[in-house]
Write an enzyme that holds these catalytic residues in place. Structure first.
Site, short mmCIF file in Angstrom:
data_model
loop_
_atom_site.label_atom_id
_atom_site.label_comp_id
_atom_site.label_asym_id
_atom_site.label_seq_id
_atom_site.Cartn_x
_atom_site.Cartn_y
_atom_site.Cartn_z
N PHE A 38 25.67 44.07 47.43
CA PHE A 38 24.39 43.36 47.27
C PHE A 38 24.58 41.84 47.47
CE2 PHE A 38 22.09 41.29 43.55
CZ PHE A 38 21.00 40.88 44.31
N VAL A 39 25.33 41.19 46.61
CA VAL A 39 25.51 39.73 46.72
C VAL A 39 26.30 39.39 47.98
CG1 VAL A 39 26.54 37.68 45.67
CG2 VAL A 39 25.42 39.39 44.21
N ASP A 83 40.75 48.83 50.57
CA ASP A 83 40.65 48.71 49.12
C ASP A 83 41.52 47.52 48.67
OD1 ASP A 83 41.03 49.16 46.29
OD2 ASP A 83 40.20 51.17 46.65
N LEU A 98 34.72 38.93 45.88
CA LEU A 98 33.63 39.57 45.13
C LEU A 98 33.94 41.03 44.78
CD1 LEU A 98 32.21 37.18 46.81
CD2 LEU A 98 30.14 38.54 46.63
N TYR A 170 35.32 46.14 32.60
CA TYR A 170 34.73 45.10 33.45
C TYR A 170 34.94 43.72 32.84
CZ TYR A 170 31.05 42.71 36.17
OH TYR A 170 30.34 41.85 36.98
N TYR A 184 47.81 30.89 39.01
CA TYR A 184 48.21 30.59 40.41
C TYR A 184 47.94 29.13 40.75
CZ TYR A 184 49.60 35.18 42.14
OH TYR A 184 50.29 36.34 42.38
N GLN A 187 50.86 27.28 38.72
CA GLN A 187 52.24 27.59 39.12
C GLN A 187 52.48 27.34 40.60
OE1 GLN A 187 53.43 31.19 37.16
NE2 GLN A 187 55.10 31.53 38.59
P1 NAD Z 1 27.95 45.43 44.30
O1 NAD Z 1 28.44 46.63 43.58
O2 NAD Z 1 26.71 45.54 45.13
O3 NAD Z 1 29.09 44.85 45.25
C1 NAD Z 1 30.47 45.01 45.02
C2 NAD Z 1 31.15 45.27 46.35
O4 NAD Z 1 32.57 45.40 46.14
C3 NAD Z 1 30.70 46.60 46.99
O5 NAD Z 1 30.47 46.39 48.37
C4 NAD Z 1 31.87 47.53 46.73
O6 NAD Z 1 31.93 48.58 47.68
C5 NAD Z 1 33.04 46.57 46.80
N1 NAD Z 1 34.23 47.04 46.09
C6 NAD Z 1 34.30 47.52 44.82
N2 NAD Z 1 35.57 47.84 44.52
C7 NAD Z 1 36.33 47.52 45.62
C8 NAD Z 1 37.71 47.63 45.94
N3 NAD Z 1 38.61 48.12 45.06
N4 NAD Z 1 38.13 47.24 47.18
C9 NAD Z 1 37.24 46.75 48.08
N5 NAD Z 1 35.92 46.64 47.84
C10 NAD Z 1 35.47 47.02 46.62
O7 NAD Z 1 27.79 44.26 43.22
P2 NAD Z 1 27.19 42.79 43.35
O8 NAD Z 1 26.05 42.69 42.43
O9 NAD Z 1 27.02 42.43 44.78
O10 NAD Z 1 28.38 41.94 42.73
C11 NAD Z 1 29.28 41.19 43.53
C12 NAD Z 1 30.23 40.41 42.65
O11 NAD Z 1 29.50 39.51 41.81
C13 NAD Z 1 31.07 41.27 41.71
O12 NAD Z 1 32.37 40.72 41.64
C14 NAD Z 1 30.39 41.14 40.38
O13 NAD Z 1 31.28 41.32 39.31
C15 NAD Z 1 29.86 39.73 40.45
N6 NAD Z 1 28.68 39.55 39.57
C16 NAD Z 1 27.46 40.03 39.95
C17 NAD Z 1 26.37 39.88 39.09
C18 NAD Z 1 25.00 40.37 39.46
O14 NAD Z 1 24.08 40.25 38.65
N7 NAD Z 1 24.79 40.91 40.65
C19 NAD Z 1 26.54 39.25 37.85
C20 NAD Z 1 27.81 38.80 37.50
C21 NAD Z 1 28.87 38.94 38.37
#
Ligand code: NAD
Ligand code: UDP
Length: 343
Positions: A38-39, A83, A98, A170, A184, A187
Site C-alpha cells: 500500500f504505502v 524475501d 518498508l 510487530y 549501524y 559502529q
Molecule cells: P503492506 O502490507 O501493504 O506493505 C508491506 C509490503 O512488504 C508488502 O508489499 C509485502 O508483500 C512486503 N513484505 C512483507 N514481508 C516481506 C518480506 N519478508 N520480504 C519482502 N517483502 C515483504 O503495508 P503498508 O501499510 O504499506 O506498510 C508499509 C510499511 O509502513 C511497513 O513497514 C509498516 O510497518 C509501516 N507502517 C505502516 C503504517 C500504516 O498505517 N500503513 C503505520 C505504521 C507503519
C-alpha cells in the site's frame, strides 16, 4: 517517450503518469523494499515521477503486482521478487526499507515470520547500506509506543509495549529494528533515517487488510454491519497516504537522523470514526460491537513538533477529503470484484 518540457526539465509519460527526465548526474538509484504494498507503491509512484531509477524488492505476502504494474517495462523500473530475510546484492544510492506486513491480522498470521522480517530483513538491508554506502530509511511505527501512558506521543517517549502479547511480534520487531539502525550508525557510520508512522489510509489498501479504515468503508458501502472491536472509546489519528509519502521523502533527503513521527494529529474515537464513515458513504449499516482485541492501544495521537521543526513537514490533506478519495477507490474495487467480506 519524451512529450515536451516543463521549465528546463524534459517530461515523458507512462500509463498516464508524468515523469521528469533527470540528467544522469541527478538521477539516484533507489531501492524500495515492500514497494508493491500500500504505502510502498505510492512512494514508488512519486520517486518514478521525479525521474529516479527505482528497484522494488517484495515477496508479495501482502503486496500485489498490480500496485506497480503501471511501471513495468519502464527503463527506470525494476521489480524483484525476493524475501528480505535472505541477503541480496544490489548497487543503490538510497534504501527505503518498508518490507513488513502492517495490519494486525497479517502480522499475527505468522508471528515468527514477522519477527524474522523485522530483524533479519533489517540486518540484511543495513548490511547492504553499509557495503554500498547508501542512506537507509526504516518505516517504523507508532506501535513502538505500545499502549501509551503519555498523550500525545512525542519521540522522546520510550513506550509501553507488552513484550509477549499478540502484537509483540510487530511492535518489538520494529523496536529492535530501530536499535539496529542506530547501532549501524554508531559502529559503521551508516546514514540512517527512522520514520515512526501513525495510522495511514488511502487507495490501494488491501480490501482484506483488516485495518479499521478499509474494514469500515467496505462494510458501509455494502450496507453490512460495521464491526467495532470493544467499546469503541479507543482513539486513533488518521493520515492520508500522500502526506506520508511527502514526509518520507523529506525525512530521507533532510539532515535530521533521529526518529521522527509522521502522522496527522486529527484524533477520533473508533465510535466517532464509524459514524463519520457511515455519513460519508450514506450507508444504512448498523454499528455492532465485537469483543475487544488483546492489548489494543487505548489512545494514539502523534506529537509532530519534531517533523515540523526538523524537516519542515506537516500534513496538508484533511481526513474528510482523504476519506472521500478512498471511498471512491473502494467503490470501484467493489464494482469490479462483487461482494467482499472484510477480515
Ligand atoms: P503492506 O502490507 O501493504 O506493505 C508491506 C509490503 O512488504 C508488502 O508489499 C509485502 O508483500 C512486503 N513484505 C512483507 N514481508 C516481506 C518480506 N519478508 N520480504 C519482502 N517483502 C515483504 O503495508 P503498508 O501499510 O504499506 O506498510 C508499509 C510499511 O509502513 C511497513 O513497514 C509498516 O510497518 C509501516 N507502517 C505502516 C503504517 C500504516 O498505517 N500503513 C503505520 C505504521 C507503519
Ligand atoms: N478496529 C475496529 N474494527 C475493525 C478494525 C479495527 O474497531 O473492523 C479498531 C481496532 O481495534 C483499533 C482501531 O480500530 O482500536 C485501529 O485498528 P487498525 O487495525 O486499523 O490499526 P492499529 O492502530 O490497531 O494497528
Amino acid at each position: 517517450q519524451i512529450i515536451g518540457a516543463a521549465g528546463d526539465s524534459a517530461m515523458s509519460t507512462q500509463n498516464g503518469y508524468a515523469i521528469t527526465e533527470l540528467p544522469d548526474s541527478k538521477r539516484l538509484r533507489i531501492l524500495v523494499t515492500g514497494g508493491a504494498g500500500f504505502v510502498g507503491s505510492h512512494l514508488v509512484d512519486r520517486l518514478m515521477m521525479a525521474g529516479h531509477e527505482v528497484i522494488v524488492v517484495d515477496n508479495f505476502f501482502t503486496g500485489r503486482k498490480k500496485n506497480v504494474m503501471h511501471w513495468v517495462g519502464h527503463s527506470n523500473f525494476q521489480l524483484i521478487s525476493h524475501d528480505v530475510v535472505e541477503p541480496i546484492m544490489l548497487e543503490v544510492d538510497q534504501i527505503y526499507h518498508l518490507a513488513c506486513p502492517a495490519s494486525p491480522p497479517h502480522y499475527q498470521y505468522n508471528p515468527i515470520k514477522t519477527i524474522k522480517t523485522s530483524t533479519m530483513g533489517t540486518i540484511n538491508m543495513l548490511g547492504l547500506a553499509k557495503r554500498v554506502q547508501a542512506r537507509i530509511l526504516l518505516t517504523s511505527t507508532s506501535e513502538v509506543y505500545g499502549d501509551p501512558e503519555v498523550h500525545p506521543q512525542p519521540e522522546s517517549y520510550w513506550g509501553n509495549v507488552n513484550p509477549i502479547g499478540p502484537r509483540a511480534c510487530y511492535d518489538e520487531g520494529k523496536r529492535v529494528a530501530e536499535t539496529m539502525m542506530y547501532a549501524y550508525k554508531q559502529q559503521d557510520g551508516v546514514e540512517v533515517r527512522v520514520a515512526r508512522i501513525f495510522n495511514t489510509f488511502g487507495p490501494r489498501m488491501h480490501p482484506n487488510d483488516g485495518r479499521v479504515v478499509s474494514n469500515f468503508i467496505i462494510q458501509a458501502l455494502q450496507n453490512k454491519d460495521i464491526t467495532i472491536y470493544g467499546s469503541g472509546e479507543q482513539t486513533r489519528s488518521f493520515q492520508y497516504v500522500d502526506d506520508l509519502v511527502d514526509g518520507l521523502i523529506m525525512l530521507m533527503n533532510g539532515n535530521y537522523d533521529q526518529p521522527t513521527n509522521i502522522g496527522n494529529p486529527d484524533e477520533y474515537t473508533v465510535n466517532e470514526f464509524a459514524k463519520f464513515i457511515k455519513e460519508l458513504t450514506k450507508s444504512e449499516s448498523e454499528i455492532m460491537h465485537l469483543q475487544a482485541t488483546t492489548d489494543d492501544p487505548r489512545k494514539r495521537r502523534p506529537d509532530i513538533s519534531v517533523a515540523r521543526k526538523e524537516i519542515g513537514w506537516q500534513p496538508v490533506v484533511d481526513v474528510k477529503s482523504g476519506l472521500t478519495k478512498t471511498i471512491e477507490y473502494f467503490s470501484k474495487v467493489l464494482e469490479e470484484s462483487g461482494e467482499i467480506l472484510p477480515t
